[in-house]
Design a protein around this motif. Structure first.
Motif, PDB file in Angstrom:
ATOM      1  N   TYR A 118       0.125 -17.358   1.985  1.00  0.00           N
ATOM      2  CA  TYR A 118      -0.958 -16.482   1.532  1.00  0.00           C
ATOM      3  C   TYR A 118      -1.096 -16.545   0.015  1.00  0.00           C
ATOM      4  O   TYR A 118      -2.210 -16.511  -0.524  1.00  0.00           O
ATOM      5  N   GLY A 119       0.024 -16.648  -0.676  1.00  0.00           N
ATOM      6  CA  GLY A 119      -0.051 -16.806  -2.124  1.00  0.00           C
ATOM      7  C   GLY A 119      -0.695 -18.116  -2.537  1.00  0.00           C
ATOM      8  O   GLY A 119      -1.391 -18.196  -3.560  1.00  0.00           O
ATOM      9  N   HIS A 150      -0.354  -8.096   7.559  1.00  0.00           N
ATOM     10  CA  HIS A 150      -1.200  -9.166   7.048  1.00  0.00           C
ATOM     11  C   HIS A 150      -2.118  -8.650   5.943  1.00  0.00           C
ATOM     12  O   HIS A 150      -2.256  -9.298   4.891  1.00  0.00           O
ATOM     13  N   ALA A 151      -2.754  -7.513   6.155  1.00  0.00           N
ATOM     14  CA  ALA A 151      -3.667  -6.969   5.144  1.00  0.00           C
ATOM     15  C   ALA A 151      -2.914  -6.647   3.856  1.00  0.00           C
ATOM     16  O   ALA A 151      -3.373  -6.978   2.747  1.00  0.00           O
ATOM     17  N   ARG A 152      -1.763  -6.036   3.979  1.00  0.00           N
ATOM     18  CA  ARG A 152      -0.963  -5.690   2.799  1.00  0.00           C
ATOM     19  C   ARG A 152      -0.513  -6.951   2.063  1.00  0.00           C
ATOM     20  O   ARG A 152      -0.593  -7.030   0.816  1.00  0.00           O
ATOM     21  N   THR A 153      -0.062  -7.948   2.796  1.00  0.00           N
ATOM     22  CA  THR A 153       0.435  -9.175   2.172  1.00  0.00           C
ATOM     23  C   THR A 153      -0.688  -9.939   1.491  1.00  0.00           C
ATOM     24  O   THR A 153      -0.485 -10.541   0.417  1.00  0.00           O
ATOM     25  N   LEU A 154      -1.886  -9.914   2.053  1.00  0.00           N
ATOM     26  CA  LEU A 154      -3.028 -10.563   1.411  1.00  0.00           C
ATOM     27  C   LEU A 154      -3.387  -9.859   0.099  1.00  0.00           C
ATOM     28  O   LEU A 154      -3.676 -10.531  -0.913  1.00  0.00           O
ATOM     29  N   ARG A 155      -3.362  -8.543   0.096  1.00  0.00           N
ATOM     30  CA  ARG A 155      -3.650  -7.823  -1.154  1.00  0.00           C
ATOM     31  C   ARG A 155      -2.585  -8.141  -2.204  1.00  0.00           C
ATOM     32  O   ARG A 155      -2.905  -8.355  -3.388  1.00  0.00           O
ATOM     33  N   GLU A 156      -1.338  -8.182  -1.791  1.00  0.00           N
ATOM     34  CA  GLU A 156      -0.263  -8.516  -2.732  1.00  0.00           C
ATOM     35  C   GLU A 156      -0.388  -9.949  -3.243  1.00  0.00           C
ATOM     36  O   GLU A 156       0.057 -10.261  -4.353  1.00  0.00           O
ATOM     37  N   ALA A 157      -1.020 -10.833  -2.456  1.00  0.00           N
ATOM     38  CA  ALA A 157      -1.191 -12.230  -2.849  1.00  0.00           C
ATOM     39  C   ALA A 157      -2.341 -12.425  -3.825  1.00  0.00           C
ATOM     40  O   ALA A 157      -2.481 -13.510  -4.403  1.00  0.00           O
ATOM     41  N   GLY A 158      -3.190 -11.398  -3.992  1.00  0.00           N
ATOM     42  CA  GLY A 158      -4.278 -11.510  -4.957  1.00  0.00           C
ATOM     43  C   GLY A 158      -5.670 -11.304  -4.399  1.00  0.00           C
ATOM     44  O   GLY A 158      -6.662 -11.444  -5.132  1.00  0.00           O
ATOM     45  N   ARG A 191      -8.576  -6.184   5.304  1.00  0.00           N
ATOM     46  CA  ARG A 191      -8.551  -5.233   6.415  1.00  0.00           C
ATOM     47  C   ARG A 191      -8.801  -5.963   7.724  1.00  0.00           C
ATOM     48  O   ARG A 191      -9.236  -7.119   7.745  1.00  0.00           O
ATOM     49  N   THR A 192      -8.537  -5.262   8.826  1.00  0.00           N
ATOM     50  CA  THR A 192      -8.836  -5.770  10.153  1.00  0.00           C
ATOM     51  C   THR A 192     -10.331  -5.608  10.423  1.00  0.00           C
ATOM     52  O   THR A 192     -10.891  -4.533  10.202  1.00  0.00           O
ATOM     53  N   VAL A 193     -10.983  -6.682  10.905  1.00  0.00           N
ATOM     54  CA  VAL A 193     -12.405  -6.608  11.224  1.00  0.00           C
ATOM     55  C   VAL A 193     -12.675  -6.778  12.721  1.00  0.00           C
ATOM     56  O   VAL A 193     -13.815  -6.654  13.168  1.00  0.00           O
ATOM     57  N   TRP A 194     -11.634  -7.094  13.485  1.00  0.00           N
ATOM     58  CA  TRP A 194     -11.728  -7.159  14.954  1.00  0.00           C
ATOM     59  C   TRP A 194     -10.320  -7.040  15.499  1.00  0.00           C
ATOM     60  O   TRP A 194      -9.376  -7.481  14.855  1.00  0.00           O
TER      61      TRP A 194
END
Length: 256
Positions: free
Chosen positions: A140-141, A228-236, A241-244
């Motif tokens: 993700y980073g 996943h959402a938290r890790t993506l935000r931490e990656a930049g 968020r979940t969309v489905w």
């Protein structure tokens, strides 16, 4: 494994693409719904002519749907599986909108093999659960700089909620009952599909090589969508968020 006959003519790449889709749908009857939402969000956020990176592309299922919906799109598919890439390259042969790259997502320098520095959308489905969470965090980073500002990353995969074990068990039982009915009606599972591929003269050698790379299946893990959402935000990523989601799977979007 039960014996399965192969309805695919040697070299019929469209038929192999279709058979892969049917095999995947045996496990995920709502597979097309997640693809529809994925493409809806692509159009909403980056428009109808995106430059797409089809991450862990397999046979190119996402690319196929992207190009059917967005004829002006361009797609780069990246994967390591020689058999699935053989099908993908055969299926899209001659289409100038599509490029395929062989690369290992565990290689720290895998992005160097890509033809572009940035993409409007990086899309993946039912693939990254082959990676353990620490390695997926690294990935993700690496993806954040590949997504241009305002662009999107989306991952549709197995993301069960560990806080609801009874609901998870009920959903699993219902899904497997449906799978058993489809199996009795002739559906082909993962093991049978690969046995058919190994018997195809054009896929036998690539299939042998893919088993040397992966074995029967990788042993990654399946964190929930909040992870996943938290890790993506931490990656930049600016937003994630979940969309489905279904009871067992989810589609998480990261916006740059």
């Amino acid at each position: 494994m039960t014996e399965a006959s192969n309805p695919v003519t040697v070299g019929d790449w469209q038929a192999w693409q279709d058979s892969w889709d049917r095999q995947q749908e045996w496990y995920m009857p709502d597979r097309e719904e997640r693809f529809r939402v994925m493409l809806d969000m692509v159009e909403a956020l980056v428009g109808p002519a995106p430059r797409v990176l089809d991450l862990a592309c397999g046979t190119g299922s996402i690319t196929d749907r992207v190009l059917k919906r967005f004829p002006e799109a361009r797609s780069t598919g990246v994967d390591l599986d020689p058999a699935l890439l053989t099908i993908a390259r055969g299926h899209f042969e001659g289409d100038p909108r599509v490029t395929f790259v062989t690369a290992d997502l565990k290689d720290p320098d895998w992005t160097a093999a890509l033809p572009h520095d940035t993409y409007d959308a990086v899309l993946t489905a039912t693939a990254l659960h082959w990676l353990h969470s620490p390695r997926l965090t690294v990935l993700y980073g690496q993806l954040a700089p590949l997504v241009r500002e305002g662009g999107v990353f989306m991952n549709a995969d197995h993301m069960p909620d560990p806080t609801t074990p009874q609901l998870n068990a009920a959903d699993r039982a219902q899904r497997h009952a449906g799978m058993d009915r489809a199996r009795a009606a002739g559906a082909v599972d993962w093991a049978d599909w690969w046995a058919l591929a190994a018997a195809d003269p054009l896929l036998a050698e690539p299939t042998k090589r893919r088993y040397e790379i992966y074995g029967e299946h990788a042993d990654g893990d399946t964190p929930d969508d909040a992870w996943h959402a938290r890790t993506l935000r931490e990656a930049g990523f600016a937003e994630a968020r979940t969309v489905w989601r279904s009871p067992s799977d989810a589609l998480v979007l990261g916006l740059r």
